[in-house]
Design a protein around this motif. Structure first.
Motif, PDB file in Angstrom:
ATOM      1  N   LYS A   1       0.961  -1.045  -0.014  1.00  0.00           N
ATOM      2  CA  LYS A   1       0.027  -0.008   0.008  1.00  0.00           C
ATOM      3  C   LYS A   1       0.941   1.237  -0.157  1.00  0.00           C
ATOM      4  O   LYS A   1       1.873   1.412   0.780  1.00  0.00           O
TER       5      LYS A   1
ATOM      6  N   GLY B   1      -7.677   7.997   6.010  1.00  0.00           N
ATOM      7  CA  GLY B   1      -6.600   7.031   6.451  1.00  0.00           C
ATOM      8  C   GLY B   1      -7.129   5.485   5.817  1.00  0.00           C
ATOM      9  O   GLY B   1      -6.388   4.598   6.350  1.00  0.00           O
TER      10      GLY B   1
ATOM     11  N   ASP C   1      -5.262   2.208   4.322  1.00  0.00           N
ATOM     12  CA  ASP C   1      -4.381   1.219   5.110  1.00  0.00           C
ATOM     13  C   ASP C   1      -5.421  -0.046   5.192  1.00  0.00           C
ATOM     14  O   ASP C   1      -5.071  -1.227   5.167  1.00  0.00           O
TER      15      ASP C   1
ATOM     16  N   LYS D   1      -1.204   8.358  13.776  1.00  0.00           N
ATOM     17  CA  LYS D   1      -2.146   8.303  12.445  1.00  0.00           C
ATOM     18  C   LYS D   1      -1.339   7.544  11.465  1.00  0.00           C
ATOM     19  O   LYS D   1      -1.654   7.481  10.374  1.00  0.00           O
TER      20      LYS D   1
HETATM   21 MG    MG Z   1      -2.254   7.202   6.261  1.00  0.00          MG
END
Ligand code: MG
Ligand code: ADP
Ligand code: ASP
Length: 406
Positions: free
Chosen positions: A7, A151, A154, A209
């Protein structure tokens, strides 16, 4: 042959040059004999840009339409990366979340993955292609596009790794691993060689984060071998794994700072059964998540009740509480957005006493006033004035000996 899910986050695909660098890295891994599924984020800044466009037209934006808009950021990147791979002679095919499909519930803007059908991906891999997947998005049962929360790429990567039974999930980002604290705050922070799922989950929940919380939950549940690495260089990164795989547990593994919370306090409530449920019932009904809760009964028969919520939901929560107070008759309902939560995390805490008192002592020595405290088996969190947030992180990082050896 092993199957690897990689990723790449926003900064790692932020420019044409960066996308070319990613393509080169993917080509290298393929040349080493691996099958590859590559999940990408939107180019850095793109999700925020789209969010601002939406807010300029309709604030807060309608949730379903916001997801239709935000998902386009990742769609741009899959097209570009697949082209860059083809340009290098690497056969590639791109898929959006809906094309796979990655099926989610219908909680727009914060959808949860329910099911991933790996058939299409497996067929493309079997045909010798690199599969490029748009992170952060899925499709609900009604065919609407959903997104997984900030986010969220992920989580796409780890969920795909679990669904495809990949050998490893590699999260490439702009730091070369998980650090003892955010290196942007403490330059002396140290890269962790290994960290347990449990600690990583606490760290992500408490403000680190570097990985989305849900992705760590998935990794832990399905025992996905997860590694955080830099897309800007080489190096072993940080392995996120089970406790058995870590020889010597550190006392404290990390310090986190969470700037996303705000608190609401009811002062001088009647001290009787049902108060907490009367206050928090309507907050829960509005789908607002509550984090820390503290209640104190005074000698005069009154009680104070404080809780924290995400800053984005603070205004909504405060309005609800003011309405609730019509029947509660507290002396006052107050809110404060200028708070942060600072936490220390470590599985070593389980077997050591006195960590909390040490934490409180060093904060007191620097004149940092603690407003709220919460603990679990492997973490201690305090809420303090936001102006002391970074100072507190530095003090604790140094107190528990987390800095790099110079
Ligand atoms: Mg991120
Ligand atoms: P990406 O766009 O690749 O997903 P993110 O910005 O989401 O990258 O995550 C990487 C960032 O996380 C780093 O640049 C760093 O500032 C921040 N971060 C916060 N806490 C930590 C930590 N404990 N270890 C490493 N990075 C951290
Ligand atoms: N592009 C999304 C975000 O900025 C998802 C991600 O990068 O993981 O939050």
């Amino acid at each position: 042959m092993s199957l690897i899910v990689q990723k790449y986050g926003g900064t790692s695909v932020g420019t044409v040059e960066r996308i070319q660098a990613v393509a080169a890295r993917v080509e290298q891994a393929r040349a080493a004999g691996h099958q590859l599924v590559v999940v990408v984020s939107a180019m850095s800044g793109e999700t925020d840009r789209l969010l601002n466009l939406a807010r300029a037209l309709n604030n807060p934006p309608p949730a379903r339409e916001l997801d239709a808009l935000l998902s386009t950021g990742e769609q741009v990147t899959i097209g570009l990366l697949a082209m860059a791979l083809e340009a290098r002679g690497v056969p590639a095919v791109s898929f959006t979340g809906a094309q796979i499909p990655i099926v989610t519930d219908s909680a727009f803007n914060k959808a949860r993955i329910l099911e991933i059908d790996g058939t299409r991906v497996s067929a493309a891999l079997a045909a010798g292609r690199v599969v490029v997947v748009a992170g952060f998005q899925g499709v609900d049962a009604g065919g609407s596009i959903t997104t997984l929360g900030r986010g969220g790429s992920d989580t796409t990567a780890v969920a795909l790794a679990a669904a495809l039974k990949a050998d490893e999930c590699q999260i490439y980002t702009d730091v070369d691993g998980v650090y003892t604290t955010d290196p942007r705050i403490v330059p002396e922070a140290r890269r962790l060689e290994r960290i347990t799922y449990e600690e990583m989950l606490e760290m992500a929940s408490l403000g680190a984060k570097v990985l989305q919380i849900r992705s760590v939950e998935f990794a832990s549940k399905y025992q996905v071998t997860l590694r955080v690495l830099s897309s800007f260089g080489d190096g072993p990164g940080t392995l996120i794994t089970t406790e058995e795989n870590i020889m010597e547990a550190a006392l404290i593994s990390g310090v986190t700072l969470n700037r996303d919370e705000a608190k609401i306090t009811f002062l001088g409530l009647p001290d009787r059964p049902g108060v907490a449920s009367t206050i928090l019932g309507p907050v829960a009904d509005a789908n607002i998540e509550v984090d820390m809760i503290v209640q104190n009964s005074g000698a005069d028969g009154s009680a104070d009740f404080t809780f924290t919520v995400h800053r984005n939901e603070y205004d909504k929560a405060l309005t609800i509480c003011q309405a609730t107070n019509g029947e509660m008759q507290a002396r006052a309902v107050q809110g404060d957005k200028r708070i942060v939560k600072v936490s220390i995390v470590g599985v070593g805490m389980r077997s050591h006493a006195g960590i909390a008192s040490r934490m409180f002592r060093v904060l007191a020595a620097e004149g940092v006033n603690i407003q709220m405290i919460s603990t679990s088996e492997i973490k201690i969190s305090v809420v303090i004035d936001e102006k002391y947030g970074e100072l507190a992180v530095r003090i604790l990082h140094s107190e528990f000996g987390l800095a790099r050896d110079e």
